[in-house]
Design an enzyme around this catalytic site. Structure first.
Site, PDB file in Angstrom:
ATOM      1  CB  SER A 111      -3.069   9.817  -6.742  1.00 24.72           C
ATOM      2  OG  SER A 111      -2.821   9.182  -5.510  1.00 24.72           O
TER       3      SER A 111
HETATM    4  N1  SAH Z   1       1.239   7.590  -4.122  1.00 26.81           N
HETATM    5  C1  SAH Z   1       0.841   6.363  -4.756  1.00 26.81           C
HETATM    6  C2  SAH Z   1      -0.600   6.055  -4.444  1.00 26.81           C
HETATM    7  C3  SAH Z   1      -0.636   4.892  -3.603  1.00 26.81           C
HETATM    8  S1  SAH Z   1      -2.205   4.305  -3.028  1.00 26.81           S
HETATM    9  C4  SAH Z   1       1.058   6.423  -6.241  1.00 26.81           C
HETATM   10  O1  SAH Z   1       1.363   7.507  -6.760  1.00 26.81           O
HETATM   11  O2  SAH Z   1       0.962   5.390  -6.895  1.00 26.81           O
HETATM   12  C5  SAH Z   1      -1.777   4.161  -1.319  1.00 26.81           C
HETATM   13  C6  SAH Z   1      -0.658   3.222  -0.972  1.00 26.81           C
HETATM   14  O3  SAH Z   1      -0.491   3.246   0.428  1.00 26.81           O
HETATM   15  C7  SAH Z   1      -0.904   1.778  -1.361  1.00 26.81           C
HETATM   16  O4  SAH Z   1       0.146   1.299  -2.116  1.00 26.81           O
HETATM   17  C8  SAH Z   1      -0.999   1.071  -0.005  1.00 26.81           C
HETATM   18  O5  SAH Z   1      -0.508  -0.251  -0.041  1.00 26.81           O
HETATM   19  C9  SAH Z   1      -0.148   1.954   0.869  1.00 26.81           C
HETATM   20  N2  SAH Z   1      -0.431   1.847   2.294  1.00 26.81           N
HETATM   21  C10 SAH Z   1      -1.615   1.694   2.901  1.00 26.81           C
HETATM   22  N3  SAH Z   1      -1.471   1.670   4.230  1.00 26.81           N
HETATM   23  C11 SAH Z   1      -0.143   1.826   4.485  1.00 26.81           C
HETATM   24  C12 SAH Z   1       0.633   1.887   5.668  1.00 26.81           C
HETATM   25  N4  SAH Z   1       0.087   1.792   6.882  1.00 26.81           N
HETATM   26  N5  SAH Z   1       1.968   2.056   5.547  1.00 26.81           N
HETATM   27  C13 SAH Z   1       2.557   2.170   4.330  1.00 26.81           C
HETATM   28  N6  SAH Z   1       1.864   2.114   3.169  1.00 26.81           N
HETATM   29  C14 SAH Z   1       0.526   1.941   3.249  1.00 26.81           C
END
Ligand code: SAH
Length: 220
Positions: free
Chosen positions: A76
């Site tokens: 993000s």
């Molecule tokens: N907070 C993270 C941003 C991640 S983007 C950072 O700072 O880098 C969102 C993430 O959520 C992705 O890695 C994706 O794989 C994960 N994600 C999506 N659906 C999910 C689910 N149902 N359970 C766990 N993780 C999930």
């Protein structure tokens, strides 16, 4: 709370260029947009965002935008990380659940502020890389799990704070259940257009407030 000497980035010495780049990121992008919580600002100045993106993006690591981290996922935008963290109001005694570990950057910010962080990621590769990275950086108050985060982490519930960093069309009911009475959760909700929803659990019900428009990858 993570134990780290002032200005010293765990395991990476005191690289003055990194310290300066982080201070500039906070001074140019985060403070002017209204983030005031000094603990959040301190954490944002400390955690080396660069180490959470692929090496070919190191030069862009402190720019005001999300970046690709592989597997079609993104880290993000720094401002959004700061904003969500400030909204949560993380206290040093808090147990925090994070859904969507991704790069682990938001996880590190939370680990700076909370007593214990539980983070769930559905893509195994991302979870493994984030775990290695955060352990290398010396964090010892984070637990990792590969699973569908919609289920939360029932064995460790209730949580003082919950943050979800992928968007869904509804607030997963299991997460509301796992929030402590008086606890707070923030998450992006919506499909075509999304907004951040912040809420508190009062008398067993989740009372929500709409915050800002955002764009996150979908919650699987
Ligand atoms: N907070 C993270 C941003 C991640 S983007 C950072 O700072 O880098 C969102 C993430 O959520 C992705 O890695 C994706 O794989 C994960 N994600 C999506 N659906 C999910 C689910 N149902 N359970 C766990 N993780 C999930």
């Amino acid at each position: 709370m993570a134990d780290m000497a002032e200005g010293f980035v765990r395991g990476h010495g005191n690289d003055p260029r990194q310290t300066e780049a982080l201070a500039m990121m906070v001074g140019a992008q985060i403070e002017p947009r209204g983030i005031r919580d000094e603990r959040v600002l301190q954490a944002m100045r400390k955690v080396p965002r660069r180490l959470f993106v692929p090496e070919d993006l190191w030069d862009a690591a402190y720019e005001d935008r999300p970046l690709e981290i592989g597997a079609g996922q993104t880290i993000s935008q720094p401002y959004i990380v700061a904003y969500m963290t400030e909204c949560l109001g993380v206290e040093s005694s808090d147990s925090v659940l994070e859904i969507g570990t991704g790069s682990g950057y938001q996880t590190a910010i939370l680990a700076e502020l909370a007593s214990q962080v539980y983070t769930v990621e559905i893509i195994e590769n991302l979870a493994r890389t984030a775990k290695e990275r955060l352990e290398d950086l010396g964090y010892n108050n984070i637990r990792f799990r590969v699973d569908n985060g919609r289920k939360g982490w029932p064995d460790e519930a209730p949580f003082d704070k919950i943050i979800v960093t992928a968007a869904s069309d509804e607030i997963p009911p299991g997460l509301i259940e796992q929030l402590r009475e008086g606890g707070r959760m923030i998450l992006p909700v919506g499909v075509a257009s999304q907004e951040l929803i912040e809420g508190e659990k009062q008398h067993g019900t989740f009372q929500t407030h709409r915050k800002i428009a955002v764009r996150f990858v979908p919650l699987v």
